[in-house]
Design an enzyme around this catalytic site. Structure first.
Site, PDB file in Angstrom:
ATOM      1  N   GLU A 146       1.029  -1.112  -0.323  1.00 10.47           N
ATOM      2  CA  GLU A 146       0.297   0.270  -0.034  1.00 10.47           C
ATOM      3  C   GLU A 146       1.130   1.690   0.101  1.00 10.47           C
ATOM      4  O   GLU A 146       1.944   1.272   0.912  1.00 10.47           O
ATOM      5  CB  GLU A 146      -0.759  -0.327   1.111  1.00 10.47           C
ATOM      6  CG  GLU A 146      -1.975   0.841   1.418  1.00 10.47           C
ATOM      7  CD  GLU A 146      -3.166   1.255   2.509  1.00 10.47           C
ATOM      8  OE1 GLU A 146      -2.827   0.572   3.011  1.00 10.47           O
ATOM      9  OE2 GLU A 146      -3.452   1.824   2.265  1.00 10.47           O
ATOM     10  N   ASN A 156     -12.945  -1.532  -0.817  1.00  9.61           N
ATOM     11  CA  ASN A 156     -11.794  -2.044   0.105  1.00  9.61           C
ATOM     12  C   ASN A 156     -12.751  -1.830   1.959  1.00  9.61           C
ATOM     13  O   ASN A 156     -12.738  -0.312   1.618  1.00  9.61           O
ATOM     14  CB  ASN A 156     -10.507  -1.742   0.127  1.00  9.61           C
ATOM     15  CG  ASN A 156      -9.180  -2.222   1.737  1.00  9.61           C
ATOM     16  OD1 ASN A 156      -9.004  -2.497   1.446  1.00  9.61           O
ATOM     17  ND2 ASN A 156      -8.887  -0.862   2.902  1.00  9.61           N
ATOM     18  N   GLU A 157     -12.454  -2.590   2.500  1.00  4.81           N
ATOM     19  CA  GLU A 157     -13.315  -2.378   3.713  1.00  4.81           C
ATOM     20  C   GLU A 157     -14.372  -1.199   3.476  1.00  4.81           C
ATOM     21  O   GLU A 157     -13.992   0.407   4.303  1.00  4.81           O
ATOM     22  CB  GLU A 157     -11.920  -2.043   5.308  1.00  4.81           C
ATOM     23  CG  GLU A 157     -11.124  -2.773   5.039  1.00  4.81           C
ATOM     24  CD  GLU A 157     -10.001  -3.083   6.519  1.00  4.81           C
ATOM     25  OE1 GLU A 157     -10.546  -1.753   6.408  1.00  4.81           O
ATOM     26  OE2 GLU A 157      -9.451  -3.971   6.674  1.00  4.81           O
ATOM     27  N   TYR A 189      -6.986  -9.142  11.202  1.00  3.75           N
ATOM     28  CA  TYR A 189      -5.685  -8.705  11.447  1.00  3.75           C
ATOM     29  C   TYR A 189      -5.496  -9.733  13.607  1.00  3.75           C
ATOM     30  O   TYR A 189      -6.061  -9.706  13.643  1.00  3.75           O
ATOM     31  CB  TYR A 189      -5.247  -7.503  11.796  1.00  3.75           C
ATOM     32  CG  TYR A 189      -4.546  -6.948  10.497  1.00  3.75           C
ATOM     33  CD1 TYR A 189      -3.465  -6.922   9.882  1.00  3.75           C
ATOM     34  CD2 TYR A 189      -5.345  -6.289   9.745  1.00  3.75           C
ATOM     35  CE1 TYR A 189      -3.515  -6.167   8.558  1.00  3.75           C
ATOM     36  CE2 TYR A 189      -5.740  -5.752   8.474  1.00  3.75           C
ATOM     37  CZ  TYR A 189      -4.232  -5.591   7.737  1.00  3.75           C
ATOM     38  OH  TYR A 189      -4.052  -5.138   6.969  1.00  3.75           O
ATOM     39  N   GLU A 227      -6.346  -9.436   3.864  1.00  7.72           N
ATOM     40  CA  GLU A 227      -5.176  -8.475   4.803  1.00  7.72           C
ATOM     41  C   GLU A 227      -5.480  -9.389   5.844  1.00  7.72           C
ATOM     42  O   GLU A 227      -6.562  -9.733   6.227  1.00  7.72           O
ATOM     43  CB  GLU A 227      -5.870  -6.990   4.725  1.00  7.72           C
ATOM     44  CG  GLU A 227      -5.705  -6.821   3.865  1.00  7.72           C
ATOM     45  CD  GLU A 227      -6.196  -5.091   4.062  1.00  7.72           C
ATOM     46  OE1 GLU A 227      -6.330  -4.341   5.354  1.00  7.72           O
ATOM     47  OE2 GLU A 227      -6.338  -4.710   3.343  1.00  7.72           O
ATOM     48  N   GLN A 268       1.853  -6.183   5.549  1.00  6.97           N
ATOM     49  CA  GLN A 268       2.044  -6.061   4.304  1.00  6.97           C
ATOM     50  C   GLN A 268       3.665  -6.232   3.994  1.00  6.97           C
ATOM     51  O   GLN A 268       4.748  -7.123   4.798  1.00  6.97           O
ATOM     52  CB  GLN A 268       1.787  -4.467   4.085  1.00  6.97           C
ATOM     53  CG  GLN A 268       0.671  -4.050   4.173  1.00  6.97           C
ATOM     54  CD  GLN A 268       0.196  -2.835   3.548  1.00  6.97           C
ATOM     55  OE1 GLN A 268       1.190  -1.874   2.404  1.00  6.97           O
ATOM     56  NE2 GLN A 268      -1.238  -2.192   4.254  1.00  6.97           N
TER      57      GLN A 268
HETATM   58  O1  AHR Z   1      -3.407  -2.242   5.912  1.00  4.90           O
HETATM   59  C1  AHR Z   1      -3.041  -1.696   6.536  1.00  4.90           C
HETATM   60  C2  AHR Z   1      -5.026  -1.079   6.116  1.00  4.90           C
HETATM   61  O2  AHR Z   1      -5.688  -1.790   6.924  1.00  4.90           O
HETATM   62  C3  AHR Z   1      -5.642  -0.972   5.472  1.00  4.90           C
HETATM   63  O3  AHR Z   1      -4.725   0.194   4.594  1.00  4.90           O
HETATM   64  C4  AHR Z   1      -6.964  -1.119   5.814  1.00  4.90           C
HETATM   65  O4  AHR Z   1      -7.619  -2.060   4.543  1.00  4.90           O
HETATM   66  C5  AHR Z   1      -6.795  -2.082   7.125  1.00  4.90           C
HETATM   67  O5  AHR Z   1      -7.393  -1.595   7.658  1.00  4.90           O
END
Ligand code: AHR
Length: 500
Positions: A27, A173-174, A246, A302, A351
């Protein structure tokens, strides 16, 4: 001492493990693109057309299959026309999501797709739904994939005659958060509208990936499948539906340290990491109700660990270090994807460089490069790419942290086209070695290679001063007797055994 009996059924080969579950994400965030992958043509750091060569070589080594770009949250604030044409004429915009820094747009569509060609990976372009329009996204697809017309001519004027035929496209995205704060009921309609106008061009059919749920939001998946799995005339318009999860120990914003943790901190990450299994099962069940033939993929685009930023760094840059704990987390997570590979066919670690669970870290100002323990795990797992999954029966104990279960030992196995078998296994216990007995049913195993990643100091990390402090080494003490292999894994370790 923990023991685990693993039985691999070598003749009952399962589904193909899609190479794309080993994908990555880059990103415009912090030092991922600028001062990470991109150093510019005039840099003293060796590069090809601006992309640093040591990093490209390291990514080729782990055979990265796809790369998602330009975001993340950045994607829904990104207008692709800002990043084409002469660089000196490109607009400078404020990157409102990540640190408020000025985005030069030096890296745009041509540069990114050149990077993918240098690495030999497939691009995955994330389209803007939040602040964009169906027309803007449709035209980006046409600019990349059309063989004729004004946009194809403009592409040729910008030095690219042949279409890139980009297959993978994200449609937002999101969208429940930074991508527009929408309800799923609203976004499902938006998805149908955007998907309608993101068209296939000659020999370039699209694989559209909808913005999906986070964590355990099964309602989101349910509504997307109900409303968007089938297009208005019955044809599929949803090739992939995403999931973001995450591993974040504690409250938001993350405060848990990437290094300097104790055993409880280790166990917390293992237990939270294993939550991915519960979430994938839940989303699979919701998808199965509408799509029992598993045509639409679950795309975990992600995932990874997310800790407190390293002190002294810009909080908007999400720079963190890594230890063997992250290597074991990567192994656990990849094992989950492999176990669910009928449905999970694309995934992207967040990432690539200098951000969150990166595979590489670079010195500020374009200096030296350090590979992280996660890079080593991806190197061990590369043998699974496009191989057939073999079923593994395990009697490993279940451990618990704060009531959350996770396996003491987690293993996966695959059979490659050249008949080699690869078994990958991790010991999630930071305090005790795991005594493993592995039986390869119907096979007289010959060990071709055995490697392990472990560290006597669980909080050690790779630094410029000690770039390979935590890496793999040959796994000693592998004993073979008939169809049985015995081996001891150190506390908190990842291993791979390859049998010819
Ligand atoms: O990876 C960091 C961020 O986490 C991304 O931009 C977003 O899609 C997610 O919330």
């Amino acid at each position: 001492m923990p023991r685990a009996q693993l039985t691999v059924h070598t003749t009952e080969s399962g589904p193909v493990i899609d190479r794309h579950i080993f994908g990555h994400f880059a990103e415009h965030l912090g030092r991922c693109i600028y001062d990470g992958l991109w150093v510019g043509e005039n840099s003293s750091v060796p590069n090809i057309r601006g992309w640093r060569s040591d990093l490209v070589a390291a990514l080729k080594q782990i055979r990265i299959p796809n790369l998602r770009w330009p975001g993340g949250c950045f994607a829904d604030d990104y207008h692709w026309r800002d990043g084409i044409g002469p660089r000196e004429k490109r607009p400078r915009r404020v990157n409102a999501h990540w640190g408020g820094v000025v985005e030069s747009n030096a890296v745009g569509t041509h540069e990114f797709l050149d990077l993918c060609e240098q690495i030999g990976c497939e691009p995955y372009l994330a389209g803007n739904v939040g602040s964009g329009s169906p027309r803007e996204l449709r035209e980006w697809v046409e600019y990349c994939n059309a063989t004729a017309g004004t946009l194809a001519e403009e592409r040729a004027t910008n030095s690219r005659r042949d279409p890139w035929k980009v297959r993978l496209w994200g449609v937002g995205n999101e969208t429940w958060g930074c991508g527009g704060n929408m309800t799923v009921e609203y976004y499902a309609n938006e998805y149908r509208r955007f998907a309608t106008y993101t068209r296939d061009f000659p020999n370039a059919p699209l694989y559209r990936i909808a913005s999906g749920a986070r964590n355990d939001d099964y309602h989101w998946t349910e509504v997307m499948m109900r409303e968007a799995f089938k297009g208005p005339i019955g044809g599929p318009i949803l090739q992939g539906l995403s999931l973001h999860y995450y591993t974040v120990p504690g409250d938001w914003p993350p405060k848990h340290p990437a290094t300097g943790f104790d055993h409880a901190g280790w166990n917390w990450v293992m237990a939270l990491g294993w939550k991915m299994d519960e979430y994938v099962r839940g989303h699979r069940a919701a998808m199965d109700r509408y799509d029992p033939a598993e045509k639409t993929a679950l795309v975990v685009d992600e995932w990874g660990s997310w800790y407190a930023v390293e002190s002294g760094t810009n909080p908007g840059f999400l720079y963190q270090q890594q230890t063997v704990r992250d290597a074991v987390l990567a192994s656990l997570t990849l094992n989950i994807f492999i176990n669910h590979c009928e449905r999970v066919r694309i995934a992207n670690l967040a990432q690539l460089v200098n951000v969150l669970q990166a595979v590489a870290l670079t010195e500020e100002g374009g200096g030296r490069l350090v590979l992280t323990p996660t890079w080593d795990v991806l190197a061990l797992y590369a043998a699974h790419q496009d191989a057939r999954r073999l079923s593994v029966h395990s009697d490993a104990a279940t451990l618990k942290h704060d009531g959350m279960p996770y396996p003491a030992v987690s293993a996966t196995a695959s059979l490659a086209a050249d008949h080699t078998i690869t078994v990958t296994v991790c010991n999630t216990d930071p305090a005790a070695p795991a005594e493993i007995t592995l039986t390869l049913v119907d096979r007289a195993p010959v060990v071709a290679d055995a490697r392990v990643l472990a560290s006597a100091d669980l909080t050690a990390c790779n630094t410029i001063a000690q770039p390979r402090a935590v890496t793999t080494r040959p796994l000693d003490g592998v004993r073979v007797s008939g169809q049985q292999i015995s081996v001891s894994l150190p506390p908190g370790a990842v291993a791979s055994l390859r049998f010819s």
